[in-house]
Design a protein around this motif. Structure first.
Motif, short mmCIF file in Angstrom:
data_model
loop_
_atom_site.label_atom_id
_atom_site.label_comp_id
_atom_site.label_asym_id
_atom_site.label_seq_id
_atom_site.Cartn_x
_atom_site.Cartn_y
_atom_site.Cartn_z
N ARG A 1 19.69 36.95 -9.11
CA ARG A 1 18.28 36.62 -9.36
C ARG A 1 17.87 35.36 -8.63
O ARG A 1 16.73 35.26 -8.13
N VAL A 2 18.77 34.38 -8.56
CA VAL A 2 18.47 33.15 -7.81
C VAL A 2 18.10 33.49 -6.37
O VAL A 2 17.20 32.87 -5.78
N GLY A 3 18.78 34.48 -5.82
CA GLY A 3 18.53 34.85 -4.43
C GLY A 3 17.14 35.36 -4.17
O GLY A 3 16.69 35.41 -3.01
N ASN A 4 16.43 35.76 -5.22
CA ASN A 4 15.06 36.26 -5.06
C ASN A 4 13.99 35.21 -5.32
O ASN A 4 12.80 35.52 -5.31
N LEU A 5 14.41 33.98 -5.61
CA LEU A 5 13.46 32.92 -5.96
C LEU A 5 13.44 31.87 -4.86
O LEU A 5 14.50 31.49 -4.35
N ARG A 6 12.26 31.37 -4.54
CA ARG A 6 12.16 30.43 -3.43
C ARG A 6 11.11 29.36 -3.70
O ARG A 6 10.05 29.65 -4.26
N PHE A 7 11.43 28.14 -3.37
CA PHE A 7 10.43 27.09 -3.19
C PHE A 7 11.02 26.07 -2.23
O PHE A 7 12.25 25.96 -2.09
N GLU A 8 10.19 25.35 -1.55
CA GLU A 8 10.64 24.44 -0.49
C GLU A 8 11.65 23.42 -1.04
O GLU A 8 11.38 22.73 -2.02
N GLY A 9 12.82 23.36 -0.40
CA GLY A 9 13.83 22.38 -0.79
C GLY A 9 14.63 22.77 -2.01
O GLY A 9 15.39 21.94 -2.54
N ALA A 10 14.50 24.01 -2.48
CA ALA A 10 15.21 24.42 -3.70
C ALA A 10 16.71 24.18 -3.56
O ALA A 10 17.32 24.52 -2.54
N TYR A 11 17.29 23.59 -4.59
CA TYR A 11 18.72 23.28 -4.56
C TYR A 11 19.38 23.83 -5.82
O TYR A 11 18.84 23.71 -6.92
N TYR A 12 20.55 24.41 -5.66
CA TYR A 12 21.33 24.85 -6.82
C TYR A 12 22.81 24.81 -6.47
O TYR A 12 23.20 24.92 -5.31
N ARG A 13 23.62 24.62 -7.48
CA ARG A 13 25.06 24.62 -7.26
C ARG A 13 25.57 26.05 -7.07
O ARG A 13 25.05 26.99 -7.67
N LYS A 14 26.60 26.17 -6.26
CA LYS A 14 27.15 27.50 -5.95
C LYS A 14 28.40 27.81 -6.75
O LYS A 14 28.99 28.88 -6.59
#
Length: 430
Positions: free
Chosen positions: A404-417
């Motif tokens: 689901r994270v892969g379908n969400l976008r905003f400029e500079g979005a950061y998340y741990r992998k």
């Protein structure tokens, strides 16, 4: 049935979501809420600490139950104020909420009731020379905590004496945490893994929810500065039934009995932050409410009707409640703004929210979001979204969350992998 949720983060969106799934179909309000809660509830423009204004709103709208999300309204006495007016509310009184509101109170309480925790001393600014002398005689690392609420930033882990002395000055003399730093608690450093257990109690009886582990550091591999939490998962494999039983006997029951014995029965949610040390579980901290982002993995695991559950908590009817939980696991990945936990931009459009996946396996909880004048959902905080996946296993839950994270976008979005890496490691060792 009308229910009011107090707060505006991912925790509150998860609460609204859980209530919206109830067969009782309650009418839910959220004060002040965010763009996500506004999809399922009616957001109302109140500050979470406007105690009198919120009580008047509850009376005027004939709201049946209020659930408090953040700690500040609890510490300033919202529950006391509501109960004096005969209003049903979930949370502890101001006295009991000191378990979170004052580190010194919590440590003294644990000492009175023989609850395992790190050894400590407390000092005020007037004691600064004595605190310096005491620090010079200690072993390192050591932990300094501002006594009061400091928005999760008042804890300093000091690897050596020089760092500790500077930290002491920062808290007591420089006022880095304002009134919260009027006193400092200095603790011995505990080793082990951290985990959290949530207890739901009506003051007499209690239920224990699945244990969770979160990721506080900003970077993969648990490096970098602390944050409000970059992800979480539950159940935590390291918290075995044997560990839970030990926590129940040595920490939960003494805490609840201790509060009752002092004339202030604890009601609401008790967050027990644990360090699983080689000598057994010890308390790192108590919180007087649900954690964030732990709520986003614990609530989806509850199969029971949460409206009934919370109403029973508020009306002292938890005895023999048949709590039902889903099998499997839940994991949440926090998407944060670029620059978080320091400075970050706001007002960036979030895209992909309209994508509808498998709603039983993927959930998007809003945290720092709002709607702009054009009606678009934009960022308004450091932690923007908490994306939760459900699955038969932790591996599947993580895969669904990251999908689901892969379908969400905003400029500079950061998340741990690497959310869940400790849990996966423990599972591989079973």
């Amino acid at each position: 049935m009308k229910i009011l949720i107090i707060g505006s983060g991912g925790r509150e969106h998860a609460l609204v979501w859980a209530l919206s799934r109830s067969p009782q179909q309650p009418q839910v309000y959220c004060a002040p809420g965010n763009a996500g809660t506004g999809l399922l509830a009616q957001n109302v423009d109140f500050s979470p600490i406007d105690v009198e204004g919120l009580a008047n709103f509850v009376l005027s709208e004939q709201i049946d139950l209020t659930i408090v999300g953040p700690e500040q309204p609890l510490v300033i006495g919202m529950v006391d104020f509501f109960r004096e007016r005969g209003l049903a509310i979930v949370g502890p009184t101001a006295y009991a909420a000191q378990l979170e509101g004052s580190k010194g109170f919590a440590k003294a309480f644990m000492a009175r009731h023989q609850i395992p925790t790190a050894a400590y001393r407390k000092f005020s600014a007037n004691d600064f020379p004595a605190a310096q002398s005491w620090l010079k005689a200690q072993e390192y690392p050591i932990v300094l905590k501002a006594d009061g609420l400091a928005a999760g930033k008042g804890v300093l882990i000091c690897p050596d004496q020089e760092t500790a002395l500077q930290g002491l000055k920062t808290i007591l003399l420089d006022g880095a945490f304002g009134e919260a730093g009027a006193e400092v608690v200095i603790e011995t450093f505990m080793t082990g893994e951290e985990a959290s257990i949530f207890v739901l109690t009506d003051g007499k009886d209690y239920l224990i929810l699945p244990a969770a582990q979160d990721h506080k550091r900003i970077g993969d591999g648990d490096v970098g500065p602390n944050t409000g939490g970059m992800g979480a998962y539950a159940p935590a494999p390291i918290v075995t039934p044997k560990v839970v039983e030990k926590v129940r006997l040595e920490i939960i029951e003494p805490s609840l009995k201790g509060m009752a014995a002092e004339g202030h029965p604890y009601t609401g949610i008790l967050y027990v932050g644990l360090m699983l040390t080689p000598d057994g579980p010890k308390v790192v901290e108590f919180n007087c409410r649900f954690g964030d982002p732990e709520t986003q993995v614990v609530l989806p695991l509850i199969q029971s009707d949460v409206v009934d559950l919370f109403m029973r908590m508020a009306t002292s009817r938890l005895k023999e409640y048949p709590l039902k939980l889903h099998n499997g696991a839940a994991a949440t990945v926090v998407m944060a703004s670029s620059g978080y936990p320091d400075h970050y931009p706001k007002g960036l459009e979030i895209k992909g929210l309209e994508v509808v996946g498998d709603v039983k396996k993927e959930m998007v909880f809003h945290a720092g979001t709002t709607q702009n004048s054009e009606g678009k959902t934009v960022t308004s905080g450091g932690r923007v979204l908490a994306v939760t996946g459900m699955g038969d296993s932790l591996q599947e839950a993580l895969a669904n969350a990251y999908h689901r994270v892969g379908n969400l976008r905003f400029e500079g979005a950061y998340y741990r992998k690497d959310i869940g890496w400790r849990g996966l490691k423990h599972l591989s060792e079973l």
